[in-house]
Each structure stands twice: as C-alpha cells, then as structure tokens.
Scaffold this active site. Structure first.
Site, PDB file in Angstrom:
ATOM      1  N   SER A 194       0.834  -1.200   0.000  1.00  0.00           N
ATOM      2  CA  SER A 194       0.000   0.000   0.000  1.00  0.00           C
ATOM      3  C   SER A 194       0.871   1.253   0.000  1.00  0.00           C
ATOM      4  O   SER A 194       1.645   1.467  -0.931  1.00  0.00           O
ATOM      5  CB  SER A 194      -0.963  -0.046   1.189  1.00  0.00           C
ATOM      6  OG  SER A 194      -2.032   0.855   1.019  1.00  0.00           O
ATOM      7  N   ASP A 250      -5.714  -3.808  -1.898  1.00  0.00           N
ATOM      8  CA  ASP A 250      -4.648  -3.469  -0.944  1.00  0.00           C
ATOM      9  C   ASP A 250      -4.157  -4.699  -0.187  1.00  0.00           C
ATOM     10  O   ASP A 250      -4.941  -5.405   0.449  1.00  0.00           O
ATOM     11  CB  ASP A 250      -5.230  -2.442   0.037  1.00  0.00           C
ATOM     12  CG  ASP A 250      -4.192  -1.767   0.897  1.00  0.00           C
ATOM     13  OD1 ASP A 250      -3.230  -2.433   1.314  1.00  0.00           O
ATOM     14  OD2 ASP A 250      -4.366  -0.573   1.182  1.00  0.00           O
TER      15      ASP A 250
END
Length: 314
Positions: free
Chosen positions: A50, A199
């Site tokens: 991320s 993510d």
C-alpha cells in the site's frame, strides 16, 4: 550494528499506513539510514504494501531518502515528486459503487478483517496520482531495482501476491502499485491477468514472512500500522486500535517470528503510543501529515537507536 555491516544481505519491508503512515515511514527511513550508515536503495529486496509500495517504488527507481523527505516537506524539485502529494486521497473516501467488493471472501475461513473486507462496497476513488507516479518513474516498465516487490491481495481468494517477485503474475508498475493501494471500500479493485486485486493490507500489514526463504542476513521492517502488544484508544481511535491495529500487530509478530526462525535477523520499528497520539485515528487525515513527520523524525530515531543498541528487535 554500524555501517561496517555493509556486507550483509539486507531486505527492507515497508508496511501499509495511508497518508500519515507514509509520513511516519519517511522519518523512519531517515533514522535507519543514519543509524546504519546504509542507503535503503541498496537493499537486496525492497518490499512494500500500500503506502509502503508507493515508497519502495520511489526507492526502487533510484530516488534517495533525502529527496523523499523533501517531497514530504513540500521542497522537492524532482519533476515527478514535486506535485505528487497534491493528488493523494483526502481524509474520507468518495461515494462507493453500489455493489459489494467480494462477498465470497467471508466463506473462505480467512481472518475476520480479511473476510469482512469483501463485504465493503467497491471503492470509487481515483488512483490517478499513483498511475502518474508509476509512469513517471517506471516509464511504462518496472523500476530499475531488480527485486522491488509490491504486495496486493487477490480479492477472490485472500492470497497475498508480491508483484515483481519471481513467479508472480505479470503486471505493469502502475497496475501493481494501484492494486497494492486499492483500499477496500475506498479504491476500486485492479484487474490484472483476469483477476481482481486490492490493498495487501487487507491480508497483512507488511507480509514480512514472504522473505523467509530468501536467505537474507537481516530484514528491516517499518510498520506504522503495527505496535508492540495491544494498544487501546479512546473515541474514534478505539475502533482503529481494536479492529485493525491489534490484528495487524499480532500478524506481524507471527511473521517476524517466521523470519527469525529462518535464520534472518529482524529489526522491527513500529508506531508507539506517543506516535499514535500525534497521528490520531484517521491515517488518511492529511491535516496531520507535517505534525506526524516532525514528531516521527525524533521518535523513530530513538526507536531505531534502541533497537540497534539493545538488540531489542522483533
């Protein structure tokens, strides 16, 4: 441990953390570089999740810590970094799309947070700022560092995938970076090779154990969404602590133990209670970014020095 340890095979793992976690991590990179006399760009493996994937993309393309710090301070003259933060997401997600992300995840017996991520609506955010970063630094290909890994999660199975690693599905740098940053409920999943990815933080804050078979001497783990032990919070922070942080921290404990069991030393730096008091409950609140950076430039230096001088690692 000092700069004389330059012969070590060393990996760098940067976990998820949103806007404020990225600011904290930049401070931690400064502290690690100064304490070790070591350039993070020289890591044998760079792995990020991320916001961590965003930072290892910069490092992997040859951008140094000082330039990344200048970006955080609004002082960068780099043609790609100078306006990068202006395009980042705001404090709250835009209206999502009217469908669930991946409801089948909950039936797979995955950890609760991972399974529940599939029940969030499909995000409606714009990842254009990541696409511009990737295309500006990677020129349509990958970064120059040969072992730069960006971790995302297969939204159908919950499996972690480190794009850039040997055996991973082929992806462009933009696809991999946007996938690793695709926060469920905030950003839309990214389709790569016929599968949807989100993510990597939905599966693990840092996925440090993915390096257990690399034969590295040492791995530096920077994890702003994890803390030592269980951390309590009040008000809105109570939800972040109970639902996300404590789960991510316990997972990172297990991952670091797996790394140590493989013979790899781990230097783990994560967020302290004092850090969290400055960061607050919303890791996307850009109004706190500079305060987080300024505080973390002091706090992470102390944390790194303590870890290296006392042997208090993972």
């Amino acid at each position: 441990m000092t700069s004389s340890d330059t012969h070590l095979c060393r990996g760098l793992v940067i976990g998820c953390g949103g806007t404020l976690g990225a600011a904290w991590t930049v401070a931690a990179l400064v502290a690690v570089r100064d304490a070790l006399g070591w350039d993070p760009r020289d890591a044998d493996v760079l792995m990020g999740t991320s916001a961590g994937a965003e930072l290892v993309t910069m490092l992997g393309s040859g951008i140094g810590v000082d330039e990344i710090l200048a970006m955080q301070l609004g002082e960068s003259t780099h043609p790609v970094l100078s306006g990068h933060l202006a395009g980042a997401p705001g404090r709250f997600p835009p209206l999502p799309r009217p469908r669930l992300g991946s409801p089948g995840l909950l039936r797979r017996g995955l950890p609760t947070v991972t399974g529940l991520s599939g029940l969030l609506p499909e995000g409606g955010g714009d990842a254009g700022w990541l696409d511009r970063l990737a295309n500006g630094l990677g020129a349509g290909g990958w970064v120059s560092h040969p072992d730069t890994w960006l971790v995302a999660m297969d939204y159908a199975t919950g499996e972690r995938v480190a794009f850039g690693a040997q055996g991973a599905p082929h992806a462009t740098l933009s696809e991999a970076l946007r996938a690793s940053w695709a926060i469920p409920g905030w950003m839309p999943p990214v389709r790569i090779g016929g599968r949807r990815y989100v993510d990597g933080g939905a599966a693990s804050t840092a996925s440090a154990d993915l390096l257990a078979d690399r034969g590295l001497d040492e791995v530096i783990v920077l994890a702003p969404m994890a803390s030592r032990g269980r951390v309590r919070g009040r008000g809105p922070a109570a939800l972040e602590r109970a639902v996300l942080r404590n789960w991510m921290s316990a997972g990172l404990d297990t991952e670091c133990a797996a790394l140590e069991a493989s013979g790899t030393r781990v230097v783990r730096i994560d967020a302290t209670a004092d850090d969290l008091a400055v960061i607050g409950a919303n890791f996307m609140d850009d109004r706190r970014r500079l305060a987080t950076l300024e505080h973390s430039l002091r706090s992470t230096r102390t944390a790194v020095e303590r870890a290296l001088t006392t042997g208090d690692r993972a």
